[in-house]
Scaffold this motif. Structure first.
Motif, PDB file in Angstrom:
ATOM      1  N   PHE A 110     -76.068 -21.541  40.796  1.00 40.39           N
ATOM      2  CA  PHE A 110     -76.811 -20.558  40.884  1.00 40.39           C
ATOM      3  C   PHE A 110     -76.833 -19.319  40.250  1.00 40.39           C
ATOM      4  CE2 PHE A 110     -77.779 -23.245  44.550  1.00 40.39           C
ATOM      5  CZ  PHE A 110     -79.076 -22.733  45.044  1.00 40.39           C
ATOM      6  N   ALA A 111     -75.602 -19.383  39.255  1.00 40.70           N
ATOM      7  CA  ALA A 111     -75.438 -18.379  38.420  1.00 40.70           C
ATOM      8  C   ALA A 111     -76.541 -18.175  37.290  1.00 40.70           C
ATOM      9  CB  ALA A 111     -73.938 -18.349  37.871  1.00 40.70           C
ATOM     10  N   PHE A 112     -77.213 -19.376  36.859  1.00 39.10           N
ATOM     11  CA  PHE A 112     -78.217 -19.395  36.046  1.00 39.10           C
ATOM     12  C   PHE A 112     -79.389 -18.971  36.426  1.00 39.10           C
ATOM     13  CE2 PHE A 112     -74.926 -22.472  34.308  1.00 39.10           C
ATOM     14  CZ  PHE A 112     -75.091 -22.266  32.983  1.00 39.10           C
ATOM     15  N   PHE A 113     -79.434 -18.607  37.772  1.00 40.25           N
ATOM     16  CA  PHE A 113     -81.072 -18.224  38.258  1.00 40.25           C
ATOM     17  C   PHE A 113     -80.981 -16.765  38.619  1.00 40.25           C
ATOM     18  CE2 PHE A 113     -80.088 -22.776  38.881  1.00 40.25           C
ATOM     19  CZ  PHE A 113     -81.433 -23.194  38.140  1.00 40.25           C
ATOM     20  N   VAL A 114     -79.672 -16.087  38.406  1.00 36.32           N
ATOM     21  CA  VAL A 114     -79.896 -14.731  38.821  1.00 36.32           C
ATOM     22  C   VAL A 114     -79.291 -14.008  37.657  1.00 36.32           C
ATOM     23  CG1 VAL A 114     -79.319 -15.251  41.411  1.00 36.32           C
ATOM     24  CG2 VAL A 114     -77.187 -14.772  39.689  1.00 36.32           C
ATOM     25  N   ASN A 115     -79.795 -12.431  38.022  1.00 34.97           N
ATOM     26  CA  ASN A 115     -79.155 -11.591  36.783  1.00 34.97           C
ATOM     27  C   ASN A 115     -78.231 -10.662  37.110  1.00 34.97           C
ATOM     28  OD1 ASN A 115     -79.737 -10.234  34.523  1.00 34.97           O
ATOM     29  ND2 ASN A 115     -81.242  -8.695  35.408  1.00 34.97           N
ATOM     30  N   LEU A 116     -77.002 -11.355  37.413  1.00 33.07           N
ATOM     31  CA  LEU A 116     -75.761 -10.643  37.514  1.00 33.07           C
ATOM     32  C   LEU A 116     -74.780 -10.890  36.774  1.00 33.07           C
ATOM     33  CD1 LEU A 116     -75.664 -11.616  41.466  1.00 33.07           C
ATOM     34  CD2 LEU A 116     -76.350  -9.438  40.537  1.00 33.07           C
ATOM     35  N   LEU A 117     -74.030  -9.891  36.220  1.00 38.30           N
ATOM     36  CA  LEU A 117     -72.968 -10.048  35.508  1.00 38.30           C
ATOM     37  C   LEU A 117     -71.610 -10.649  35.897  1.00 38.30           C
ATOM     38  CD1 LEU A 117     -73.460  -6.618  33.278  1.00 38.30           C
ATOM     39  CD2 LEU A 117     -74.182  -8.962  32.918  1.00 38.30           C
ATOM     40  N   GLY A 141     -72.036 -23.402  44.191  1.00 41.82           N
ATOM     41  CA  GLY A 141     -72.174 -21.959  44.158  1.00 41.82           C
ATOM     42  C   GLY A 141     -72.359 -21.354  42.651  1.00 41.82           C
ATOM     43  N   GLY A 142     -71.877 -22.035  41.773  1.00 41.28           N
ATOM     44  CA  GLY A 142     -71.753 -21.755  40.377  1.00 41.28           C
ATOM     45  C   GLY A 142     -73.043 -22.096  39.768  1.00 41.28           C
ATOM     46  N   LEU A 172     -68.134 -19.171  32.298  1.00 43.04           N
ATOM     47  CA  LEU A 172     -68.741 -19.915  33.501  1.00 43.04           C
ATOM     48  C   LEU A 172     -67.743 -19.611  34.567  1.00 43.04           C
ATOM     49  CD1 LEU A 172     -70.038 -23.187  31.916  1.00 43.04           C
ATOM     50  CD2 LEU A 172     -71.479 -21.661  32.912  1.00 43.04           C
ATOM     51  N   ILE A 173     -66.626 -19.429  34.243  1.00 42.65           N
ATOM     52  CA  ILE A 173     -65.541 -19.405  35.315  1.00 42.65           C
ATOM     53  C   ILE A 173     -64.961 -17.947  35.462  1.00 42.65           C
ATOM     54  CG2 ILE A 173     -62.944 -19.954  35.744  1.00 42.65           C
ATOM     55  CD1 ILE A 173     -63.350 -22.641  34.279  1.00 42.65           C
ATOM     56  N   THR A 174     -64.774 -17.180  34.307  1.00 42.30           N
ATOM     57  CA  THR A 174     -64.710 -15.700  34.602  1.00 42.30           C
ATOM     58  C   THR A 174     -65.306 -14.815  35.357  1.00 42.30           C
ATOM     59  OG1 THR A 174     -65.104 -15.100  32.371  1.00 42.30           O
ATOM     60  CG2 THR A 174     -62.798 -15.905  32.452  1.00 42.30           C
ATOM     61  N   ALA A 175     -66.616 -15.082  35.190  1.00 43.37           N
ATOM     62  CA  ALA A 175     -67.660 -14.209  35.845  1.00 43.37           C
ATOM     63  C   ALA A 175     -67.461 -14.282  37.262  1.00 43.37           C
ATOM     64  CB  ALA A 175     -69.110 -14.754  35.604  1.00 43.37           C
ATOM     65  N   PHE A 176     -66.642 -15.284  38.036  1.00 42.04           N
ATOM     66  CA  PHE A 176     -66.739 -15.654  39.224  1.00 42.04           C
ATOM     67  C   PHE A 176     -65.023 -14.983  39.688  1.00 42.04           C
ATOM     68  CE2 PHE A 176     -69.515 -18.655  38.648  1.00 42.04           C
ATOM     69  CZ  PHE A 176     -70.404 -18.583  39.705  1.00 42.04           C
ATOM     70  N   LEU A 177     -64.488 -14.485  38.666  1.00 41.38           N
ATOM     71  CA  LEU A 177     -63.018 -14.120  38.968  1.00 41.38           C
ATOM     72  C   LEU A 177     -62.580 -12.700  38.961  1.00 41.38           C
ATOM     73  CD1 LEU A 177     -61.130 -16.818  36.768  1.00 41.38           C
ATOM     74  CD2 LEU A 177     -61.668 -16.989  38.969  1.00 41.38           C
ATOM     75  N   PHE A 178     -63.557 -11.869  38.287  1.00 40.97           N
ATOM     76  CA  PHE A 178     -63.266 -10.284  38.266  1.00 40.97           C
ATOM     77  C   PHE A 178     -63.932  -9.636  39.145  1.00 40.97           C
ATOM     78  CE2 PHE A 178     -64.298  -6.221  35.964  1.00 40.97           C
ATOM     79  CZ  PHE A 178     -63.224  -5.773  36.052  1.00 40.97           C
ATOM     80  N   LEU A 212     -69.995 -12.491  39.435  1.00 35.67           N
ATOM     81  CA  LEU A 212     -70.405 -13.095  40.506  1.00 35.67           C
ATOM     82  C   LEU A 212     -69.487 -13.513  41.836  1.00 35.67           C
ATOM     83  CD1 LEU A 212     -72.035 -15.724  38.136  1.00 35.67           C
ATOM     84  CD2 LEU A 212     -73.452 -14.446  39.896  1.00 35.67           C
ATOM     85  N   GLY A 213     -68.227 -12.853  41.538  1.00 37.49           N
ATOM     86  CA  GLY A 213     -67.257 -13.112  42.527  1.00 37.49           C
ATOM     87  C   GLY A 213     -67.582 -12.335  43.891  1.00 37.49           C
ATOM     88  N   GLN A 214     -68.134 -11.351  44.043  1.00 40.48           N
ATOM     89  CA  GLN A 214     -68.423 -10.806  45.296  1.00 40.48           C
ATOM     90  C   GLN A 214     -69.748 -11.495  46.103  1.00 40.48           C
ATOM     91  OE1 GLN A 214     -69.382  -6.671  45.428  1.00 40.48           O
ATOM     92  NE2 GLN A 214     -70.305  -6.588  47.344  1.00 40.48           N
ATOM     93  N   ALA A 215     -70.280 -12.143  45.165  1.00 39.38           N
ATOM     94  CA  ALA A 215     -71.519 -12.836  45.560  1.00 39.38           C
ATOM     95  C   ALA A 215     -70.916 -14.240  46.474  1.00 39.38           C
ATOM     96  CB  ALA A 215     -72.467 -13.175  44.674  1.00 39.38           C
ATOM     97  N   PHE A 216     -70.021 -14.894  45.467  1.00 39.76           N
ATOM     98  CA  PHE A 216     -69.263 -16.159  45.921  1.00 39.76           C
ATOM     99  C   PHE A 216     -68.732 -15.930  47.399  1.00 39.76           C
ATOM    100  CE2 PHE A 216     -65.983 -19.190  45.598  1.00 39.76           C
ATOM    101  CZ  PHE A 216     -66.918 -20.377  45.605  1.00 39.76           C
ATOM    102  N   THR A 217     -67.876 -14.693  47.313  1.00 39.33           N
ATOM    103  CA  THR A 217     -67.268 -14.272  48.848  1.00 39.33           C
ATOM    104  C   THR A 217     -68.076 -14.480  49.926  1.00 39.33           C
ATOM    105  OG1 THR A 217     -65.376 -13.240  47.343  1.00 39.33           O
ATOM    106  CG2 THR A 217     -65.925 -12.870  49.760  1.00 39.33           C
TER     107      THR A 217
END
Length: 201
Positions: A107-114, A104-105, A57-63, A116-121
């Motif tokens: 919405f991760a459950f509603f998209v098909n992305l591995l 912002g986090g 839930l966290i690392t998907a936004f960090l890489f 999410l850091g770039q989308a969050f930016t």
């Protein structure tokens, strides 16, 4: 002397910006050094729910991918606009800023992305741009425009680089939803705040 200056500058960063950008850099370095694998970091609802791998839930936004142009470009924008938001419209509102991160986090459950850091930016950039509509921007010395056009300029830049635009579009959509429910709807006739920060934050 240089170390002291760098350390002082680092410690002067707002707390949320410092924590998030540090986590992004450390996560990317860990992958670069083969300490962890991207397969251990990507967003996977099934593994999160059934195997309790909650760290995803966290690392998907960090890489942000391996160290290279895209990484430095994304980190530059992440640091810059995260900091400007935290020092601007979220000054003395750290809990509200954290709430925006959580929003912002979700919405991760509603998209098909591995990842999410770039989308969050892009979401951060979008919110900042809408809250600073009269700021003049200069994009690599080539384009001059008002701040609200910045997300679209980044989208065009992604297209030129041959990147998939779905990530950028998702960030803009989430950013617009946040901007609407926080800045637009409450100011309408009969409007009210939909996103209230919990007391524990």
């Amino acid at each position: 002397m240089a170390y002291q200056t760098l350390r002082q500058e680092y410690m002067q960063m707002p707390v949320v910006t410092r924590a998030y950008t540090t986590a992004c850099v450390l996560t990317t370095l860990a992958v670069q050094l083969d300490l962890v694998s991207p397969f251990q970091l990507y967003f996977n609802p099934i593994l999160i729910v059934k195997q309790y791998q909650f760290w995803r839930l966290i690392t998907a936004f960090l890489f942000f991918g391996t160290v290279g142009f895209n990484f430095f470009f994304n980190m530059l924008f992440t640091y810059r606009y995260c900091r400007m938001l935290e020092e601007g419209s979220f000054r003395s509102k750290t809990s509200d800023f954290v709430m925006m991160f959580l929003f912002g986090g979700v919405f991760a459950f509603f998209v098909n992305l591995l990842f999410l850091g770039q989308a969050f930016t892009i979401m951060l950039v979008y919110v900042w741009s809408r809250r600073n509509p009269f700021v003049r921007m200069n994009f690599f010395g080539l384009l001059n425009f008002q701040a609200p056009y910045l997300p679209w300029a980044l989208l065009g830049f992604s297209i030129l680089l041959g990147n998939a635009i779905g990530v950028d579009v998702m960030g803009m959509v989430v950013g617009h939803i946040y901007y609407f429910i926080e800045d637009v709807f409450p100011n309408q006739s009969g409007g009210f705040r939909l996103l209230n920060t919990p007391r524990f934050l």
